[in-house]
Design a protein around this motif. Structure first.
Motif, PDB file in Angstrom:
ATOM      1  N   GLU A  61       0.821  -1.207   0.000  1.00  0.00           N
ATOM      2  CA  GLU A  61       0.000   0.000   0.000  1.00  0.00           C
ATOM      3  C   GLU A  61       0.865   1.272   0.000  1.00  0.00           C
ATOM      4  O   GLU A  61       0.606   2.207  -0.761  1.00  0.00           O
ATOM      5  N   ILE A  62       1.877   1.286   0.867  1.00  0.00           N
ATOM      6  CA  ILE A  62       2.735   2.478   0.981  1.00  0.00           C
ATOM      7  C   ILE A  62       3.460   2.741  -0.334  1.00  0.00           C
ATOM      8  O   ILE A  62       3.568   3.891  -0.766  1.00  0.00           O
ATOM      9  N   ASP A  63       3.905   1.688  -0.991  1.00  0.00           N
ATOM     10  CA  ASP A  63       4.563   1.872  -2.297  1.00  0.00           C
ATOM     11  C   ASP A  63       3.627   2.552  -3.289  1.00  0.00           C
ATOM     12  O   ASP A  63       4.031   3.431  -4.040  1.00  0.00           O
ATOM     13  N   ARG A  64       2.367   2.142  -3.263  1.00  0.00           N
ATOM     14  CA  ARG A  64       1.387   2.764  -4.173  1.00  0.00           C
ATOM     15  C   ARG A  64       1.186   4.232  -3.829  1.00  0.00           C
ATOM     16  O   ARG A  64       1.135   5.084  -4.714  1.00  0.00           O
ATOM     17  N   TRP A  65       1.046   4.534  -2.536  1.00  0.00           N
ATOM     18  CA  TRP A  65       0.858   5.936  -2.134  1.00  0.00           C
ATOM     19  C   TRP A  65       2.040   6.780  -2.580  1.00  0.00           C
ATOM     20  O   TRP A  65       1.892   7.896  -3.059  1.00  0.00           O
ATOM     21  N   ARG A  66       3.236   6.205  -2.369  1.00  0.00           N
ATOM     22  CA  ARG A  66       4.455   6.961  -2.660  1.00  0.00           C
ATOM     23  C   ARG A  66       4.572   7.294  -4.143  1.00  0.00           C
ATOM     24  O   ARG A  66       5.127   8.318  -4.520  1.00  0.00           O
ATOM     25  N   GLN A  67       4.017   6.406  -4.976  1.00  0.00           N
ATOM     26  CA  GLN A  67       4.065   6.697  -6.411  1.00  0.00           C
ATOM     27  C   GLN A  67       3.182   7.893  -6.758  1.00  0.00           C
ATOM     28  O   GLN A  67       3.465   8.639  -7.678  1.00  0.00           O
ATOM     29  N   ARG A  68       2.093   8.052  -6.009  1.00  0.00           N
ATOM     30  CA  ARG A  68       1.189   9.181  -6.282  1.00  0.00           C
ATOM     31  C   ARG A  68       1.678  10.463  -5.622  1.00  0.00           C
ATOM     32  O   ARG A  68       1.656  11.526  -6.214  1.00  0.00           O
ATOM     33  N   VAL A  69       2.095  10.348  -4.321  1.00  0.00           N
ATOM     34  CA  VAL A  69       2.547  11.526  -3.572  1.00  0.00           C
ATOM     35  C   VAL A  69       3.928  11.228  -2.983  1.00  0.00           C
ATOM     36  O   VAL A  69       4.045  10.455  -2.040  1.00  0.00           O
ATOM     37  N   PRO A  70       4.982  11.815  -3.539  1.00  0.00           N
ATOM     38  CA  PRO A  70       6.322  11.554  -3.005  1.00  0.00           C
ATOM     39  C   PRO A  70       6.472  12.096  -1.581  1.00  0.00           C
ATOM     40  O   PRO A  70       5.768  13.031  -1.182  1.00  0.00           O
ATOM     41  N   LEU A  71       7.401  11.497  -0.833  1.00  0.00           N
ATOM     42  CA  LEU A  71       7.578  11.837   0.580  1.00  0.00           C
ATOM     43  C   LEU A  71       7.781  13.335   0.807  1.00  0.00           C
ATOM     44  O   LEU A  71       7.178  13.913   1.719  1.00  0.00           O
ATOM     45  N   ALA A  72       8.586  13.975  -0.020  1.00  0.00           N
ATOM     46  CA  ALA A  72       8.890  15.398   0.200  1.00  0.00           C
ATOM     47  C   ALA A  72       7.615  16.241   0.134  1.00  0.00           C
ATOM     48  O   ALA A  72       7.410  17.162   0.931  1.00  0.00           O
ATOM     49  N   GLU A 170      -3.592   3.369  12.706  1.00  0.00           N
ATOM     50  CA  GLU A 170      -2.991   2.796  11.503  1.00  0.00           C
ATOM     51  C   GLU A 170      -1.896   1.820  11.907  1.00  0.00           C
ATOM     52  O   GLU A 170      -1.345   1.942  13.010  1.00  0.00           O
ATOM     53  N   PHE A 171      -1.598   0.869  11.070  1.00  0.00           N
ATOM     54  CA  PHE A 171      -0.495  -0.051  11.335  1.00  0.00           C
ATOM     55  C   PHE A 171       0.767   0.590  10.763  1.00  0.00           C
ATOM     56  O   PHE A 171       1.091   0.404   9.585  1.00  0.00           O
ATOM     57  N   ILE A 172       1.449   1.368  11.594  1.00  0.00           N
ATOM     58  CA  ILE A 172       2.562   2.170  11.091  1.00  0.00           C
ATOM     59  C   ILE A 172       3.859   1.366  11.084  1.00  0.00           C
ATOM     60  O   ILE A 172       4.241   0.785  12.094  1.00  0.00           O
ATOM     61  N   VAL A 173       4.473   1.325   9.910  1.00  0.00           N
ATOM     62  CA  VAL A 173       5.771   0.665   9.774  1.00  0.00           C
ATOM     63  C   VAL A 173       6.811   1.609   9.167  1.00  0.00           C
ATOM     64  O   VAL A 173       7.995   1.318   9.177  1.00  0.00           O
ATOM     65  N   GLU A 174       6.351   2.738   8.625  1.00  0.00           N
ATOM     66  CA  GLU A 174       7.267   3.666   7.952  1.00  0.00           C
ATOM     67  C   GLU A 174       6.909   5.114   8.267  1.00  0.00           C
ATOM     68  O   GLU A 174       5.731   5.436   8.482  1.00  0.00           O
ATOM     69  N   ALA A 175       7.919   5.975   8.202  1.00  0.00           N
ATOM     70  CA  ALA A 175       7.702   7.401   8.469  1.00  0.00           C
ATOM     71  C   ALA A 175       6.690   8.006   7.487  1.00  0.00           C
ATOM     72  O   ALA A 175       5.985   8.957   7.827  1.00  0.00           O
ATOM     73  N   TYR A 176       6.606   7.431   6.304  1.00  0.00           N
ATOM     74  CA  TYR A 176       5.647   7.953   5.310  1.00  0.00           C
ATOM     75  C   TYR A 176       4.241   8.049   5.908  1.00  0.00           C
ATOM     76  O   TYR A 176       3.530   9.038   5.739  1.00  0.00           O
ATOM     77  N   GLN A 177       3.854   6.987   6.654  1.00  0.00           N
ATOM     78  CA  GLN A 177       2.509   6.965   7.256  1.00  0.00           C
ATOM     79  C   GLN A 177       2.356   8.034   8.343  1.00  0.00           C
ATOM     80  O   GLN A 177       1.262   8.545   8.562  1.00  0.00           O
ATOM     81  N   VAL A 178       3.450   8.331   9.032  1.00  0.00           N
ATOM     82  CA  VAL A 178       3.413   9.346  10.092  1.00  0.00           C
ATOM     83  C   VAL A 178       3.066  10.708   9.472  1.00  0.00           C
ATOM     84  O   VAL A 178       2.189  11.426   9.959  1.00  0.00           O
ATOM     85  N   PHE A 179       3.741  11.025   8.368  1.00  0.00           N
ATOM     86  CA  PHE A 179       3.478  12.311   7.719  1.00  0.00           C
ATOM     87  C   PHE A 179       2.091  12.330   7.071  1.00  0.00           C
ATOM     88  O   PHE A 179       1.417  13.350   7.041  1.00  0.00           O
ATOM     89  N   LYS A 180       1.671  11.172   6.582  1.00  0.00           N
ATOM     90  CA  LYS A 180       0.325  11.084   5.997  1.00  0.00           C
ATOM     91  C   LYS A 180      -0.738  11.321   7.082  1.00  0.00           C
ATOM     92  O   LYS A 180      -1.753  11.973   6.839  1.00  0.00           O
TER      93      LYS A 180
END
Ligand SMILES: O=P(O)(O)OC[C@@H](O)[C@@H](O)c1c[nH]c2ccccc12
Length: 321
Positions: A61-72, A170-180
């Motif tokens: 899921e996170i990979d898909r999100w990242r493709q749409r909205v980059p971390l920065a 949320e089941f947080i495993v990466e900082a990406y989810q924290v910022f989301k």
């Protein structure tokens, strides 16, 4: 001085495997997907329980999100969001006002163990009713696949003018989810000890603090609580004991009592950290039981979300009539 757990002892305590041991089966190679033949290893590569299944799917899921909205870009919108509210402060204030544990009321449509709990699910209406009923804070499930939740529910609840601080469940495993979470309007995040070794915990707590989010750290066993008490960054967080075993779905309120009576549980109280009793709380007697065990907060979903009038459900549970 507290001694940090070694990487090896940390890993022993983390009961789930964060990834399929032999890699994901379907590999993406440019325009084509191909399956890796796993042979004898195929069984090992299946999730052993629901928590593993959820966490493994998060990576996809996170990979898909990242493709749409980059971390920065996501970090920029997290930092531009309206200021976060004091989640733990709201719990303490409510507890002081009412003499009851501060209620974190959960906006929950479904779960893997119960299926659909509330078919007539309007997240904003439910959140507003919880707030009118006297909830200190709200918890909003954001997992779509297993809980039929969504980050958009956080945003909708915040935009509707709800004042209670919001926990991103949320089941947080990466900082990406924290910022989301922050970009969607959350004030706090959940971090699950069964999923995260201490190094990841410290890192994610720091990521949360960088955007003003507080953390609720969830444990299910004395061993996990002992490990969490070694975190350098625990001050300023709150803790929760999940009465539901996320690997077997069994719920037992006595889990809260047992853990609070252990030396680790007593240390939580000595250090002045707020502890939440989570899951399987249905009646005022259940509330009194976890309060007597030392909980200054409760996290409740099913018992109040499935009732016709969630406002009345909250008042009844907290005996606020
Ligand atoms: O619906 P209940 O039994 O009142 O439980 C609420 C909450 O504790 C539960 O939803 C929960 C606790 N920890 C979690 C972690 C992930 C997802 C869900 C949860």
């Amino acid at each position: 001085m507290r001694v940090s757990a070694t990487a090896a002892s940390e890993q022993q305590e983390v009961t789930i495997r964060r990834r399929p041991p032999h890699g994901v089966e379907a590999q993406n190679c440019g325009p084509v997907d191909f399956k890796v033949p796993l042979g004898e290893m195929a069984d090992e590569n299946k999730p052993r329980n629901i928590l593993e299944e959820i966490v493994w799917y998060k990576a996809v899921e996170i990979d898909r999100w990242r493709q749409r909205v980059p971390l920065a870009m996501l970090m920029a919108s997290a930092k531009a969001s309206p200021a976060p509210r004091d989640f733990i402060g709201a719990i303490k204030a409510a507890a002081q006002r009412t003499g009851k544990p501060g209620l974190i009321a959960e906006v929950k449509k479904a779960s893997p163990s119960k299926g659909v709990i509330q078919p007539n699910f309007d997240p904003v209406k439910i959140a507003q009713a919880y707030e009118r009923g006297g909830a200190a804070c709200l918890s909003v499930l954001t997992d779509a696949k297993f809980f039929q939740g969504g980050f958009e529910n956080l945003t909708a609840i915040r935009q509707a003018g709800v004042q209670c601080p919001l926990l991103c469940k949320e089941f947080i495993v990466e900082a990406y989810q924290v910022f989301k979470a922050r970009a969607s309007g959350a004030d706090a995040i959940l971090l699950i000890a069964a999923v995260l070794p201490n190094s990841d915990m410290n890192y994610l707590i720091k990521a949360a603090r960088s955007v003003g989010l507080q953390c609720l750290i969830e444990v299910h066993t004395v061993g996990e609580l002992e490990r969490m008490l070694q975190l350098d960054s625990l001050e300023g967080c709150m803790l929760g004991i999940n009465n539901r075993d996320l690997q077997t779905f069994k719920v037992d309120l006595a889990n809260t009592k047992g853990i609070m009576e252990s030396p680790a549980g007593q240390e939580v109280l000595k250090r002045g950290l707020v502890m939440a009793g989570e899951s399987g709380i249905f009646t005022p007697e259940d509330v009194a039981y976890v309060q007597a065990a030392g909980c200054g907060a409760i996290l409740v979903g099913e018992s109040i979300v499935k009732q016709g009038d969630p406002e009345v459900a909250v008042k009844t549970l907290l005996e606020l009539h």
